[in-house]
Write an enzyme that holds these catalytic residues in place. Structure first.
Site: not given
Ligand code: R5P
Length: 278
Positions: A173
Site C-alpha cells: 500500500k
Molecule cells: C495510515 O497509517 C493508515 O494505515 C490509513 O489506513 C491510511 O492512511 C489510509 O487511509 P487514508 O485513505 O485515510 O489515507
C-alpha cells in the site's frame, strides 16, 4: 505460496476483476478518535457491504464490528506510537499471528517507515511478520508510511514499495504520485493506493482513476470515503472505477445520485477535514 495463503489473497484482491476496494478505518491506532470515526461501528457497518476488505485494529474489530460481517478483514498489526510523538516510525508488532487466526483475518497489515529514524526496526518487523504469515498462510499488506519530512514522489515511493516487496510483502500500500508507473512498474507485487487527506469528491475519484490507469490494483481508502458527505455514495463511486472501469464523470454521477437519494444536498460543501499527520 500455500493454498491457504492464495485463498486468503483471493479474498482481498477479487478474482473477478483482479482488483480491490479496501476500506481503511485503522486511523485510531495512533490518531485516536479521528474525524468521522468517532463511533467506528456506526461509520463502518453501513459501508461494510460495499468494501472488499475492512482494514482495522483488533480493538475496533472485537468491540465495534458485528461478527457476522461478510467483508474479509485485514488486521493492522503494527503500532505502539501516537500522534503526540514527532517520530511516528517507532513501531513494533502489536498483535500476534495466533490472535489473527482467532479473529479469522484474511490478511495482516504493517507499516514500514523508509527513511525515518526507525526504518531498520520497521523493515525488520515486516520480514518477521512475513515469516509468521507464511507459516500460517496469512498474506501481509505492507503500508509504506511516509514520515513527516519525506516527499511523496515516485523516487521515494518506488524505493519504499520495492523494499516492502523484497522483504516478502504480498501486497504493498502506498500513495499515488506523479509518474506512478515508476512505483507500480518496479514493484513485483500488487500495489494499492491510500486515499490520503480528504479531497473534494471529484478529485478523489480522479486520483482513483489515475492510480488504476497507472497500474494500481485498487485502493485502501479511508478519509476520502468516511469523511465524505455521502460515504456510501463515495464507496460506490470508487467501486465503479476500480471494478467497473467507469470514467470519473460516471463515477461522480454514482456519488451524486446516491447523495441525492439519501437526502443530502447535492450542492453541499467539500467536507474538507483536518489532515493532521497522514
Ligand atoms: C495510515 O497509517 C493508515 O494505515 C490509513 O489506513 C491510511 O492512511 C489510509 O487511509 P487514508 O485513505 O485515510 O489515507
Amino acid at each position: 505460496m500455500s493454498w491457504g495463503l492464495r485463498n486468503r489473497l483471493s479474498r482481498i484482491i477479487r478474482p473477478e476483476t483482479g482488483r480491490t476496494v479496501m476500506l481503511a478505518v485503522d486511523h485510531g491506532y495512533f490518531l485516536g478518535p479521528t474525524s468521522g470515526l468517532e463511533q467506528p461501528g456506526a461509520c463502518v457497518m453501513p459501508l461494510a457491504g460495499y468494501a472488499d476488505t475492512l482494514m482495522l485494529t483488533r480493538g475496533v474489530l472485537r468491540n465495534c464490528i458485528d461478527s457476522h460481517v461478510d467483508a474479509p478483514i485485514v488486521l493492522r498489526v503494527s503500532g505502539g506510537n501516537s500522534v503526540l510523538d514527532d517520530d511516528l516510525s517507532n513501531e513494533t508488532i502489536i498483535t500476534s499471528v495466533e490472535e489473527c487466526i482467532r479473529l479469522n483475518v484474511s490478511g495482516m497489515a504493517l507499516s514500514i517507515f523508509v527513511g525515518s529514524p526507525h526504518q531498520h526496526q520497521t523493515i525488520a518487523n515486516l520480514a518477521k511478520l512475513v515469516d509468521a504469515g507464511e507459516r500460517y498462510g496469512i498474506p501481509v499488506v505492507a503500508v509504506t508510511a511516509v514520515g513527516k519530512d519525506m516527499v511523496r514522489d515516485a523516487r521515494y515511493l518506488a524505493l519504499a514499495s520495492r523494499i516492502a516487496a523484497e522483504m516478502g510483502a504480498h501486497i504493498v500500500k502506498t500513495y499515488f504520485c506523479e509518474d506512478f508507473e515508476k512505483v507500480s512498474g518496479t514493484c513485483p507485487v500488487p500495489v494499492v493506493i491510500a486515499g490520503g487527506k480528504k479531497l473534494p469528491e471529484r478529485e478523489a475519484l480522479q486520483m482513483t482513476y489515475d492510480g488504476i490507469a497507472a497500474g494500481a490494483v485498487g485502493v485502501d481508502m479511508g478519509r476520502n470515503i468516511f469523511q465524505s458527505d455521502s460515504p456510501i455514495g463515495m464507496i460506490k463511486a470508487v467501486r465503479a472505477i476500480v471494478h467497473g472501469n467507469a470514467s470519473v464523470d460516471d463515477a461522480y454521477a454514482v456519488y451524486t445520485d446516491e447523495k441525492a437519494a439519501s437526502g443530502v444536498a447535492v450542492a453541499g460543501g467539500s467536507g474538507l477535514a483536518d489532515d493532521r499527520k497522514i
